[in-house]
Design an enzyme around this catalytic site. Structure first.
Site, PDB file in Angstrom:
ATOM      1  CD  GLU A 149      -2.843   1.422   2.252  1.00  0.00           C
ATOM      2  OE1 GLU A 149      -3.752   2.269   2.129  1.00  0.00           O
ATOM      3  OE2 GLU A 149      -2.706   0.715   3.271  1.00  0.00           O
ATOM      4  CD  GLU A 193       2.269   8.028   4.631  1.00  0.00           C
ATOM      5  OE1 GLU A 193       2.782   9.047   4.122  1.00  0.00           O
ATOM      6  OE2 GLU A 193       1.135   7.604   4.370  1.00  0.00           O
ATOM      7  CG  ASN A 252      10.488   9.885  -1.556  1.00  0.00           C
ATOM      8  OD1 ASN A 252       9.780  10.408  -0.700  1.00  0.00           O
ATOM      9  ND2 ASN A 252      11.694  10.337  -1.854  1.00  0.00           N
ATOM     10  CG  ASP A 257      -1.883  15.642  -0.884  1.00  0.00           C
ATOM     11  OD1 ASP A 257      -2.751  16.351  -1.446  1.00  0.00           O
ATOM     12  OD2 ASP A 257      -1.134  16.079   0.006  1.00  0.00           O
ATOM     13  CE  LYS A 317      -5.073  26.046  -2.200  1.00  0.00           C
ATOM     14  NZ  LYS A 317      -4.265  26.967  -1.370  1.00  0.00           N
ATOM     15  CG  ASP A 370     -12.163  12.308  -1.509  1.00  0.00           C
ATOM     16  OD1 ASP A 370     -10.967  12.084  -1.816  1.00  0.00           O
ATOM     17  OD2 ASP A 370     -12.478  13.145  -0.650  1.00  0.00           O
TER      18      ASP A 370
END
Length: 219
Positions: free
Chosen positions: A50, A75, A102, A125, A129, A161
């Site tokens: 993951e 992570e 990374n 993430d 923007k 989402d």
């Protein structure tokens, strides 16, 4: 990190944390560093990775449900990995390891080629923007890195989402000669192996639809 997370980082790291040689940055992976799943887990089993595992809720639940498989949480935020180790220890999830690194470097050089049965990217993430969208993880370059790591017939599962990100993911994977859709229509069914996490609840509360994608490694 909280005091408990600091203690977890010290006390539980020997059991769960993969120590990796670094490149130029503190979360980079040295190009010569290599990962031997059989040595790390002490057996040969399907490897599920993951990327962006956050607090570890999804991967710990999966590790408990799938004792026949090995799990790797990737992570860059240390507090999330500390929480993952704490919860894994409390729940008795011994088939999980974590790495502070990374993701693209983990996939392109660190894990053995064609060693990953499933790769998960759940609620990365969104960098929503316009000036930040170039920072998004899932791109055509990421598809290439994923293709190297995933075994033939293996799965790449994603969820977000943010509709525009979901569409961008779909464009990137549809363009890859290494993957084929494992769903019909516009979006995949919700992956039954994915537990509800805070990120998903937050998106639902904000009125955003959750979109899943699933691709199979070909060739």
């Amino acid at each position: 990190m909280s005091d408990g997370q600091e203690r977890a980082w010290v006390e539980l790291a020997p059991a769960y944390l993969i120590d990796v040689a670094r490149g130029v940055a503190e979360t980079s992976v040295h190009p010569d560093a290599r990962f031997d799943p059989a040595e790390v887990y002490g057996r040969t089993a399907p490897l599920i990775v993951e990327v962006g595992s956050g607090q570890g809720h999804a991967i710990i639940a999966a590790a408990l449900a799938r004792p026949d498989a090995d799990f790797l949480a990737v992570e860059v935020f240390r507090a999330g990995l500390a929480r993952t180790m704490l919860d894994a220890e409390r729940e008795g999830a011994r088939n999980i390891r974590v790495i502070e690194a990374n993701a693209p470097e983990v996939l392109t050089t660190f894990v053995p080629e064609a060693s990953v049965s499933e790769l998960w990217v759940f609620f990365p993430d969104p960098w929503h923007k316009n000036k930040h969208t170039k920072r998004r993880l899932v791109t055509e370059e990421f598809a290439e890195a994923a293709a190297r790591a995933i075994t033939a017939g293996g799965m790449l599962r994603m969820a977000t989402d943010w509709e525009d990100y979901a569409r961008g993911m779909r464009v990137a994977l549809d363009a890859s000669p290494h993957f084929e859709r494992a769903f019909e229509g516009d979006w995949a069914e919700r992956f039954e192996g994915r537990v509800m996490t805070a990120f998903e609840r937050k998106g639902i509360r904000a009125g955003r639809d959750i979109r899943d994608l699933a691709y199979r490694r070909v060739g």
